[in-house]
Design a protein around this motif. Sequence first.
Motif, short mmCIF file in Angstrom:
data_model
loop_
_atom_site.label_atom_id
_atom_site.label_comp_id
_atom_site.label_asym_id
_atom_site.label_seq_id
_atom_site.Cartn_x
_atom_site.Cartn_y
_atom_site.Cartn_z
N VAL A 215 0.68 -1.52 -0.27
CA VAL A 215 -0.14 -0.42 -0.21
C VAL A 215 1.13 0.97 0.16
CG1 VAL A 215 -2.10 0.97 1.12
CG2 VAL A 215 -1.67 -1.60 1.19
N VAL A 216 0.68 1.96 -0.85
CA VAL A 216 1.27 3.69 -0.90
C VAL A 216 0.99 4.72 -0.01
CG1 VAL A 216 1.97 5.06 -2.34
CG2 VAL A 216 2.29 3.34 -3.16
N THR A 217 1.30 4.87 1.29
CA THR A 217 0.25 5.74 1.87
C THR A 217 0.90 7.40 2.09
OG1 THR A 217 2.14 5.40 3.54
CG2 THR A 217 0.43 4.06 3.36
N ILE B 216 -4.65 1.17 -7.34
CA ILE B 216 -5.31 2.93 -6.44
C ILE B 216 -5.92 2.13 -5.18
CG2 ILE B 216 -7.60 3.61 -6.47
CD1 ILE B 216 -8.14 3.07 -9.35
N GLN B 217 -5.19 2.75 -4.13
CA GLN B 217 -5.47 2.70 -2.75
C GLN B 217 -6.42 3.82 -2.53
OE1 GLN B 217 -1.84 2.64 -3.48
NE2 GLN B 217 -2.15 0.72 -4.08
N VAL B 218 -7.42 3.73 -1.17
CA VAL B 218 -7.95 4.55 -1.08
C VAL B 218 -7.94 4.76 0.21
CG1 VAL B 218 -10.65 5.43 -0.99
CG2 VAL B 218 -9.90 4.33 -2.73
N GLY C 7 -10.34 12.74 2.31
CA GLY C 7 -10.26 11.28 2.29
C GLY C 7 -8.77 11.48 1.04
N VAL C 8 -8.46 10.19 0.98
CA VAL C 8 -8.00 10.74 -0.41
C VAL C 8 -7.91 9.11 -1.32
CG1 VAL C 8 -4.80 10.44 -0.97
CG2 VAL C 8 -6.26 11.71 1.20
N ILE C 9 -7.46 9.33 -2.46
CA ILE C 9 -7.52 8.06 -3.44
C ILE C 9 -5.95 8.69 -4.25
CG2 ILE C 9 -8.22 7.64 -6.08
CD1 ILE C 9 -11.09 8.26 -4.39
N ILE C 10 -5.13 7.39 -4.26
CA ILE C 10 -3.71 7.22 -4.54
C ILE C 10 -3.90 6.20 -5.88
CG2 ILE C 10 -1.52 7.03 -4.16
CD1 ILE C 10 -2.01 7.35 -1.20
#
Length: 448
Positions: free
Chosen positions: A105-107, A199-201, A218-221
Amino acid sequence: MRKFFLTWLFACLATGLAFSQTRIISGVVTDNESIPLEAVTVVIVGSQKTVTTDAQGSFKIEASTGQSIRFIYMGADPLTIPITAESTNLSVKLNIAINKLNEIVVTGYQRERKKDITGAVNVVDVAKIKDIPSGNAVKSLQGRVPGVLITTDGSPTGQATVRIRGIGTLGNNDPLYVIDGVPTKNGLEQLNQNDIESIQVLKDASSATIYGSRAANGVIIITTKKAKKGYSKIDFNASTSIQNYATKLKTLNADERGRAYWQAAVNDKANPNNNQIYQYDWNNNVNNPILNQVILPEFIDAAKTMKAADTYWFDEIAQNSIIQSYDAALSNGGEKGNSLFSLGYYDNKGIVKESRSRKYTTRFNSDYNYLDNKLKIGENFSASYIKNAQIPTSDILFASLVQQPIVPVNTINGGWGGPAAGMTDRQNPVRLIEDNKQNTYNFYRVLG
């Protein structure tokens, strides 16, 4: 006979008592390697009874024969077990999905394994959305990310509204998008869906510690694809699909609408012939009304330019939607670095006539290592051009629903049909299309 009936009644009572008897069900929950699992949620299906397992994986819960127990644990497949008369001390083994816990996961600052993260993170399975020809990756996420509400209007040019943390008080409730490390408030409609690697949320407040107040919603990466080491290849994808209504609203035709008007008038004890459009052959008895025939006029306007019609407006404004998608990618991965170049074209002709969205995209990603991997130089560059027809699809669909079927599309002189005297003032939906089809929206974007 009496003896048989009493025997049957006793058996039914005994069965009912057996099914309604509540008792304590206990057991131990373990993983694939028989290690006890703590904090497993144990639920009686269809009730409010819930407990969690302790450090030894043990639990106790009240249940009755015929009910079911459900075991829920993060990273494991949910398991449901029916309760029988023999169910007393259960031994439950949950299947832990190791691959899901080991997802990277990319944080923001670093990459971590999902099981090591304490925040609320969802990883989207991109493989499941790559064949959905939506033109906007966010639209493809509908119903696929728990706790994320995504709404669209169905139009090929319509935007997607994303709500991760509900409705805020500062006006803008859209999440922050981070594309290859570059924050933006624009959505994903500018991206080629086939260029997306992951895609990470990020859903909880901890994302604000990384991206600041912009991440309050929130963030969508999004991470785009790169060439893989040791591989050089050319990819080409092409798809064409056709869409149309699964079902169309069945509106009243001219005769049925006339009958509905007659029925409404006689229900009010009024003369239904006191209108400027429809006339009726009926028995003129409001206490026992009988309709023989609805009489339609030859023309509905005083100038005699609009002949009475029987227009089904949804057929007049609809077409088969053709969606085409083409993309090509050239990638090269070596010992010192990698590069990827892609081109994409997307064309969606909507179900409403003249509605259309076209998108052209290009992307160049590269990474090269120098000085024994001490220096890395690379770029993530993308450009997109979107051309959308500005058709008021919502107004067109509403007008198709409420415009009277007796109104023709065109007058006998080639003009536009419209409401006559005695009708509500509604737009001709076909005219709305023709008057707006020349309006376009052009969007250019370069990001890198």
